[in-house]
Design an enzyme around this catalytic site. Structure first.
Site, PDB file in Angstrom:
ATOM      1  N   LYS A  31       0.818  -1.216   0.000  1.00  0.00           N
ATOM      2  CA  LYS A  31       0.000   0.000   0.000  1.00  0.00           C
ATOM      3  C   LYS A  31       0.854   1.270   0.000  1.00  0.00           C
ATOM      4  CE  LYS A  31      -4.359  -1.963   1.310  1.00  0.00           C
ATOM      5  NZ  LYS A  31      -5.369  -2.259   2.315  1.00  0.00           N
ATOM      6  N   ARG A  69      -3.385 -10.294   4.696  1.00  0.00           N
ATOM      7  CA  ARG A  69      -3.773 -10.310   3.276  1.00  0.00           C
ATOM      8  C   ARG A  69      -2.607  -9.729   2.479  1.00  0.00           C
ATOM      9  NH1 ARG A  69      -5.987  -6.798  -0.458  1.00  0.00           N
ATOM     10  NH2 ARG A  69      -7.545  -7.686  -1.868  1.00  0.00           N
TER      11      ARG A  69
HETATM   12  N1  HH2 Z   1      -7.400  -3.930   0.914  1.00  0.00           N
HETATM   13  C1  HH2 Z   1      -7.768  -3.930  -0.387  1.00  0.00           C
HETATM   14  C2  HH2 Z   1      -8.811  -4.736  -0.833  1.00  0.00           C
HETATM   15  N2  HH2 Z   1      -9.451  -5.563   0.003  1.00  0.00           N
HETATM   16  N3  HH2 Z   1      -9.714  -6.455   2.167  1.00  0.00           N
HETATM   17  C3  HH2 Z   1      -9.365  -6.482   3.452  1.00  0.00           C
HETATM   18  N4  HH2 Z   1      -9.985  -7.315   4.296  1.00  0.00           N
HETATM   19  N5  HH2 Z   1      -8.360  -5.701   3.945  1.00  0.00           N
HETATM   20  C4  HH2 Z   1      -7.686  -4.827   3.161  1.00  0.00           C
HETATM   21  O1  HH2 Z   1      -6.796  -4.093   3.671  1.00  0.00           O
HETATM   22  C5  HH2 Z   1      -8.040  -4.754   1.782  1.00  0.00           C
HETATM   23  C6  HH2 Z   1      -9.089  -5.612   1.301  1.00  0.00           C
HETATM   24  C7  HH2 Z   1      -7.053  -3.042  -1.345  1.00  0.00           C
HETATM   25  O2  HH2 Z   1      -5.978  -3.734  -1.937  1.00  0.00           O
HETATM   26  P1  HH2 Z   1      -6.017  -4.420  -3.383  1.00  0.00           P
HETATM   27  O3  HH2 Z   1      -7.134  -5.401  -3.480  1.00  0.00           O
HETATM   28  O4  HH2 Z   1      -4.675  -4.981  -3.630  1.00  0.00           O
HETATM   29  O5  HH2 Z   1      -6.234  -3.224  -4.382  1.00  0.00           O
HETATM   30  P2  HH2 Z   1      -7.499  -2.701  -5.186  1.00  0.00           P
HETATM   31  O6  HH2 Z   1      -8.525  -2.248  -4.203  1.00  0.00           O
HETATM   32  O7  HH2 Z   1      -6.961  -1.562  -6.009  1.00  0.00           O
HETATM   33  O8  HH2 Z   1      -8.020  -3.811  -6.039  1.00  0.00           O
END
Ligand code: HH2
Length: 303
Positions: free
Chosen positions: A198, A237
């Site tokens: 992040k 995660r």
């Molecule tokens: N962060 C993201 C998405 N889902 N779920 C949980 N439980 N906790 C988190 O911190 C979290 C999550 C954001 O990360 P990512 O899926 O890699 O990116 P994007 O939202 O751009 O798809």
């Protein structure tokens, strides 16, 4: 648990566009499992700051076939804030709803699956304007425990709470939540943490004013996952599963790798050819211990 991230989106902040092809997505999901993931988190909508909502049909098309293909091989969670997507993914084999909206517990209750309640105080499209807290740790803890209690009362057996790092939070808020993760853990609800790659980690590890791109935030991501585990998090995660699975083994060795020392069946330390099973000179302050102190590079203890 180690949860591997699999975003089937064109625009996720880190792996956007990488896994849009269904076969490649499934292949990557299986690789995450081979790397040590306990659960693969399939998402069809980016929730990065400023992102808009994806039409439900598009999200279904992205997510459901991948969940279906992976569910026979591993535990799968669906990362969504849409009820229809959660239900379709459960029908396809998902057993956890990873819910960044923290509103879908009735669906988890109705289908007997697990539920992750994440703290996100505003829609991603406007959340940058909502990073305002008096006491971020107290407010996030109160919000999540209230949701978890509602879910448990509704009949959800497996509930995790997640502070939602990067969701309407400044770097200082994220660090404060990490520093005081023990307070979330002390609630007794299993805690999930998603810091992987992040932007606050990018900002913290900038060199000469240059912020590394998400793919260059490995060390910071692994270090933060280690910190979370040490603080008692039940689930991390992450995008980079292999190094985090290794950290998990070190943090909670199972079975105890030193258990075989007395019988001479413990794993052999390849870096220390002179080491013998049962060698405890270091603890006893014997000659070997002194030698190691004089030659720190020769001992695993200082690495
Ligand atoms: N962060 C993201 C998405 N889902 N779920 C949980 N439980 N906790 C988190 O911190 C979290 C999550 C954001 O990360 P990512 O899926 O890699 O990116 P994007 O939202 O751009 O798809």
């Amino acid at each position: 648990m180690v949860m591997g991230v699999l975003n089937v989106t064109p625009d996720s902040f880190s792996d956007g566009g990488a896994w849009m092809d269904r076969a490649r997505a499934v292949e990557h999901g299986l690789q995450l499992v081979a790397d040590g993931a306990d659960v693969v988190d399939v998402g069809g909508e980016s929730t990065r700051p400023g992102a808009g909502s994806v039409p439900v049909d598009d999200e279904l098309r992205r997510v459901v076939p991948v969940v279906e293909a992976l569910a026979g091989h591993t535990r799968v969670s669906v990362d969504t804030r849409k009820a229809a997507v959660a239900e379709a993914a459960i029908a396809a084999g998902a057993t956890i709803v990873n819910d960044v909206s923290a509103e879908l517990w009735p669906i988890a209750a109705a289908h007997g699956v697990g539920w992750i309640a994440m703290h996100m105080p505003a829609d991603p499209s406007v959340m940058a304007d909502h990073a305002v807290y008096g006491d971020v740790v107290a407010e996030v803890t109160a919000y999540l425990t209230a949701r978890a209690e509602q879910a448990r009362a509704a009949g959800v057996a497996d509930v995790w709470i997640d502070p939602g790092l990067g969701f309407a939070k400044t770097a200082a808020h994220n660090l404060s939540l990490l520093r005081h993760l023990d307070r979330l853990v002390a609630t007794g609800w299993p805690v999930a943490v998603g810091a992987s790659r992040k932007s606050f980690l990018g900002r913290l590890t900038a060199r000469d004013g240059v912020i590394p791109p998400p793919s260059d935030r490995l060390e910071a991501s692994v270090a933060t996952a280690a910190w979370a585990m040490a603080a008692g998090a039940a689930l991390v995660r992450v995008h980079d599963v292999a190094p985090v699975a290794m950290v998990r083994r070190l943090a909670a060795p199972e079975p105890d790798p030193t258990a075989g020392l007395a019988q001479g069946t413990a794993p052999v330390d390849q870096d220390r050819p002179n080491h013998q099973p049962g060698d405890s000179e270091q603890q006893q302050g014997g000659r070997g211990a002194q030698t190691r102190r004089q030659s720190p590079t020769a001992t695993g203890a200082v690495r």
